[in-house]
Design a protein around this motif. Structure first.
Motif, mmCIF file in Angstrom:
data_model
loop_
_atom_site.group_PDB
_atom_site.id
_atom_site.type_symbol
_atom_site.label_atom_id
_atom_site.label_comp_id
_atom_site.label_asym_id
_atom_site.label_seq_id
_atom_site.Cartn_x
_atom_site.Cartn_y
_atom_site.Cartn_z
ATOM 1 N N CYS A 1 -5.012 -4.401 -1.685
ATOM 2 C CA CYS A 1 -4.145 -5.021 -0.687
ATOM 3 C C CYS A 1 -4.117 -6.539 -0.840
ATOM 4 O O CYS A 1 -5.165 -7.194 -0.815
ATOM 5 C CB CYS A 1 -4.623 -4.660 0.717
ATOM 6 S SG CYS A 1 -3.720 -5.516 2.037
ATOM 7 N N CYS B 1 0.100 3.752 -3.208
ATOM 8 C CA CYS B 1 -0.707 4.958 -2.977
ATOM 9 C C CYS B 1 -0.314 6.025 -3.994
ATOM 10 O O CYS B 1 0.856 6.415 -4.075
ATOM 11 C CB CYS B 1 -0.492 5.473 -1.559
ATOM 12 S SG CYS B 1 -1.405 7.013 -1.214
ATOM 13 N N CYS C 1 -5.718 1.289 -1.700
ATOM 14 C CA CYS C 1 -5.184 0.440 -0.629
ATOM 15 C C CYS C 1 -6.191 -0.647 -0.261
ATOM 16 O O CYS C 1 -5.819 -1.814 -0.068
ATOM 17 C CB CYS C 1 -4.823 1.287 0.589
ATOM 18 S SG CYS C 1 -6.165 2.334 1.211
ATOM 19 N N CYS D 1 0.823 -1.214 0.000
ATOM 20 C CA CYS D 1 0.000 0.000 0.000
ATOM 21 C C CYS D 1 0.855 1.261 0.000
ATOM 22 O O CYS D 1 0.488 2.272 -0.619
ATOM 23 C CB CYS D 1 -0.941 0.006 1.198
ATOM 24 S SG CYS D 1 -0.118 -0.093 2.802
#
Length: 279
Positions: free
Chosen positions: A241, A214, A237, A210
């Motif tokens: 994930c 991002c 995220c 993450c």
């Protein structure tokens, strides 16, 4: 003689990347040299070291996402550089193409074309996830090929102005319902209205996925992921994930989103066509 063309894109789930790769493939087939560059790996100087540049983006909350707009604002003066824009969206694209084309024109580019197609929705709000499954499909990508071939031919022939194959949104001065939604949906407003992704420290294995993914470098790792104060609520995220460690409470936000992005409104105010199914 073939042109050097660069396609710079942001893609979080692969939809916009697929369109960029399809366009590049068509350009290379007809004798041009096309390079596809992720926004994360791009440099503003890439836009002035080619004969034609394309900027691609997903649609977030009926507008272009902050990372793309910030990148465009960081560009050098483009001094008439031919450019085109493309985007993927659900049924309410709002001002996404207007955002992209407008900033490019402000930088001095000559925007010669704009293209929009459906993309499968990966937003995690319960009523939105999975809309427009399988899009962009083969027909969508064929339209992308036709569009980019026309753009390349027009630029090579010295055509000025927007090509007839383009979407008309960037040329309009009027504002519709979803244009206003996009205008009102600032990052600060979205942080207030939309739930914050929260990491479960039990599920998180601290892989840093993450942190790296991002789009605005807003996540740091302190035992487990911590979101800073710049979150744009893109939910990259949460949806991406590998450990499914992020969660969000949609109790209040999902009904609000459903009131804005429903089949009726997307047909009346968006670009959802009669007979076109969402699921």
């Amino acid at each position: 003689m073939g042109m050097e063309i660069k396609l710079i894109y942001l893609s979080q789930t692969g939809n916009t990347r697929q369109v960029a790769l399809t366009m590049a493939d068509e350009l290379n087939k007809v004798g041009h040299s096309a390079e596809v560059i992720s926004l994360i790996e791009s440099d503003p100087g890439d836009t002035i070291t080619c004969n034609l540049v394309g900027i691609g983006s997903p649609c977030f909350s009926s507008q272009a996402p902050t990372p793309v707009k910030e990148f465009l604002r960081s560009l050098p003066t483009l001094q008439g550089q031919p450019a085109f824009v493309f985007a993927t969206s659900g049924g309410a694209p709002g001002k996404v193409l207007t955002d992209l084309a407008g900033i490019l024109r402000w930088k001095g580019a000559q925007v010669v074309g704009s293209f929009l197609t459906r993309g499968e929705v990966h937003h995690p709000a319960p009523h939105m996830v999975g809309q427009f499954p399988g899009r962009p499909n083969r027909n969508d990508l064929e339209k992308a090929r036709d569009f980019i071939k026309a753009v390349a031919e027009g630029v090579a022939a010295g055509h000025s102005g927007s090509l007839p194959q383009s979407r008309t949104e960037p040329l309009k001065s009027d504002w519709g319902f979803y244009h206003l939604v996009g205008l009102a949906s600032t990052d600060r407003v979205l942080r207030f209205l939309m739930p914050e992704p929260v990491a479960d420290p039990i599920k998180c294995d601290q892989c840093r996925w993450c942190v790296e993914e991002c789009p605005i470098d807003n996540i740091t790792l302190h035992s487990y992921p911590h979101l800073g104060d710049k979150c744009i609520r893109c939910y990259r995220c949460l949806t991406g994930c590998p450990q499914k460690a992020f969660e969000a409470n949609w109790q209040f936000a999902d009904p609000f989103l459903q009131a804005l992005y429903n089949r009726t409104f997307m047909r009346w105010f968006g670009d959802l066509k009669h007979g076109e199914e969402i699921y």
